[in-house]
Scaffold this motif. Structure first.
Motif, mmCIF file in Angstrom:
data_model
loop_
_atom_site.group_PDB
_atom_site.id
_atom_site.type_symbol
_atom_site.label_atom_id
_atom_site.label_comp_id
_atom_site.label_asym_id
_atom_site.label_seq_id
_atom_site.Cartn_x
_atom_site.Cartn_y
_atom_site.Cartn_z
ATOM 1 N N LYS A 120 -35.568 6.580 -14.998
ATOM 2 C CA LYS A 120 -36.054 7.878 -14.507
ATOM 3 C C LYS A 120 -35.192 8.400 -13.354
ATOM 4 C CE LYS A 120 -39.450 11.031 -14.144
ATOM 5 N NZ LYS A 120 -39.923 11.860 -15.248
ATOM 6 N N THR A 121 -34.831 7.511 -12.424
ATOM 7 C CA THR A 121 -34.118 7.981 -11.226
ATOM 8 C C THR A 121 -32.599 7.972 -11.406
ATOM 9 O OG1 THR A 121 -34.184 5.744 -10.286
ATOM 10 C CG2 THR A 121 -35.983 7.233 -9.696
ATOM 11 N N LYS A 127 -26.290 6.946 -13.488
ATOM 12 C CA LYS A 127 -25.985 8.371 -13.338
ATOM 13 C C LYS A 127 -24.616 8.683 -13.968
ATOM 14 C CE LYS A 127 -26.478 12.531 -11.592
ATOM 15 N NZ LYS A 127 -27.446 13.369 -12.307
ATOM 16 N N ARG A 128 -23.646 7.851 -13.645
ATOM 17 C CA ARG A 128 -22.297 8.075 -14.159
ATOM 18 C C ARG A 128 -22.280 8.039 -15.699
ATOM 19 N NH1 ARG A 128 -18.189 4.536 -15.172
ATOM 20 N NH2 ARG A 128 -18.991 2.822 -13.933
ATOM 21 N N HIS A 139 -23.249 7.931 -24.392
ATOM 22 C CA HIS A 139 -23.799 6.714 -23.786
ATOM 23 C C HIS A 139 -25.307 6.674 -23.942
ATOM 24 C CE1 HIS A 139 -19.946 5.670 -22.252
ATOM 25 N NE2 HIS A 139 -19.898 6.581 -21.317
ATOM 26 N N THR A 140 -25.807 7.237 -25.025
ATOM 27 C CA THR A 140 -27.249 7.302 -25.247
ATOM 28 C C THR A 140 -27.892 5.924 -25.181
ATOM 29 O OG1 THR A 140 -27.064 9.320 -26.530
ATOM 30 C CG2 THR A 140 -28.998 7.937 -26.972
ATOM 31 N N ILE A 145 -29.336 0.321 -21.882
ATOM 32 C CA ILE A 145 -28.998 -1.103 -21.931
ATOM 33 C C ILE A 145 -28.667 -1.619 -20.533
ATOM 34 C CG2 ILE A 145 -27.126 -2.662 -22.658
ATOM 35 C CD1 ILE A 145 -27.205 -1.172 -25.379
ATOM 36 N N VAL A 146 -27.891 -0.847 -19.811
ATOM 37 C CA VAL A 146 -27.489 -1.239 -18.466
ATOM 38 C C VAL A 146 -28.714 -1.315 -17.540
ATOM 39 C CG1 VAL A 146 -26.354 -0.298 -16.421
ATOM 40 C CG2 VAL A 146 -25.075 -0.536 -18.556
ATOM 41 N N GLY A 147 -29.595 -0.341 -17.633
ATOM 42 C CA GLY A 147 -30.822 -0.368 -16.828
ATOM 43 C C GLY A 147 -31.691 -1.566 -17.189
ATOM 44 N N ALA A 148 -31.726 -1.898 -18.466
ATOM 45 C CA ALA A 148 -32.541 -3.028 -18.914
ATOM 46 C C ALA A 148 -31.955 -4.352 -18.441
ATOM 47 C CB ALA A 148 -32.643 -3.010 -20.442
#
Lengths: 169, 169, 169, 169
Positions: A120-121, A127-128, A139-140, A145-148
């Motif tokens: 969300k944030t 962001k990049r 990068h859908t 994946i990176v957040g997870a």
């Protein structure tokens, strides 16, 4: 025959790198999430936990599948309308979240919160990855994946430091 | 812009048909699951519930994504080792189950049982989709998707007939 | 303060035992699931994997919470209508499946299939737990928990033996 | 026999009310989440969507079970150490998140993000429920349930307004 774990691991790391993701950047996300609760936390310790998450086969499978879909979309190789849906990171398409959840789940449900917060944030690296409307990049799946991975690493850190009761949630 | 629901619905139905799946066959799986508990159950009522499941966007997204991966695998268009993993329906690859779960979840957790049962026992249509070692066809995602649609339809049927307390689980 | 892992582990084992579950019986379920694929499988190896599953905190939390609800139901201490719902193991109540899923998830999505299969076919121990209509016992959560532990142990076994490609799914 | 849907619905609403939750407050959380994307959004429309979420049996089951555990904890009726774990809303206990996820799932995976965000940032009502260290109240499950209902209502709103492509995620 099943792919060897070390082969899968190596490919997953290479794919992340090819797509412009440094593990140190994921570690930084973990640090920002957890440093309010763990006074002696270092980015290095976060990096170790990120690496441990990526050694899990379930995580490697999600990385390989998600990045494959991103890349095929960039190359215009998907059939319509899936091509357009992933290209535009359409708001009602939830398969990227589903894949992310399979990563978060590896260290239990306490990671959902951090995953959702990052998604969300969209701080820093996320962001990049998400800011690519001007470019041809897709990068859908990768941003989820990176957040997870960051959320799972934070959970792993919490499980290893049960003394710090306020570590998350 | 978000794809219209009716467009997605139409494509999902066409893709299932193109891959050799008749909705009547899925309805039959539902009938076999639920007829022991519902004396007046008809295949037609099962078919109606299958159709209702496929009208859900979450389900359509899973159908489109899973079939796309199956087709791209058949065409040899994925990068290695994901190509080989999906081609061989590798036992430690769980992304097909993850997608299936996103279908089952739409009608709640009571559907997990039926999904797992179908995936393990592979009756009728699921057997046919899974039996393709001799052919060049890949149904790694499709057999799970079909089982998940049947399980979700059975859940929907149960929710609409709460009087029959033994309907499932 | 967070409960120590060893304390939770000890309590989880004791609760299972108090409710009439022997780990050897869970190991037997695992053996029946996996022996068709693993010629050298022993019940002892299955038991080791069952024990490893129960050492996970996520699993301990599910065991403690599920058994607590079963016991409080037996004692008639829940408010209506939750009391009746759990007492009768009502078919549209899916929270027992939800808790079970949190156990299965620890070793990834490949375990859903075995969990669903066990929950549907109810072999051995699960049958015994489920067959309590004549008695005053409530095992609404416990039978799902036991099936989930067996399914997770089978997944763990599969992850440790990637050479056996047909191990599950 | 299965409980009637209308009975369950009525009890779920009453329990929320008894625990100090006004549906209008949940609607406000939804409004804050979605108003940046939907210019004509009203709190009334949010409230309608909150009500629709609570009409789902899966959601009612989670509400009843979670609040029951909160109340029994307040009354000191759980066995140790589960009593202390829920009393202190222990950081490594993830069953509250698991129950919340069963609510979010009803409207699909796009709701995970909003749920995680609410659970992490704890705005308004969620803050109030979570701030109870001075009191004797336990809201370990309720704050997650409320966040999950808000996230599910936001998903429902998004599904009904597919034209607004930036509505969430």
């Amino acid at each position: 025959m099943v792919q060897s774990g070390s082969k899968l691991h190596e490919v997953a790391l290479k794919k992340l790198n090819d797509r412009g993701v440094e593990l140190e950047e994921i570690a930084e996300l973990v640090y920002d999430l957890q440093s309010p609760y763990l006074t002696e936390l270092s980015v290095d310790l976060c990096l170790e936990n990120v690496k441990a998450v990526i050694r899990k086969r379930e995580v490697q499978n999600a990385i390989l599948t998600g990045i494959e879909l991103d890349v095929l979309t960039e190359q215009g190789k998907l059939s319509s309308p899936l091509q357009e849906i992933i290209e535009e990171d359409e708001s009602l398409y939830g398969i990227d979240e589903i894949l992310a959840l399979s990563i978060v789940n590896v260290y239990g449900s306490i990671g959902f919160t951090n995953y959702g917060f990052l998604d969300k944030t969209k701080p820093k690296l996320i962001k990049r990855l998400d800011d690519h409307t001007h470019s041809k990049q897709t990068h859908t799946f990768l941003d989820d994946i990176v957040g997870a991975i960051a959320a799972a690493a934070a959970s792993r850190l919490a499980h290893d430091n049960p003394g710090i009761s306020k570590i998350m949630k």
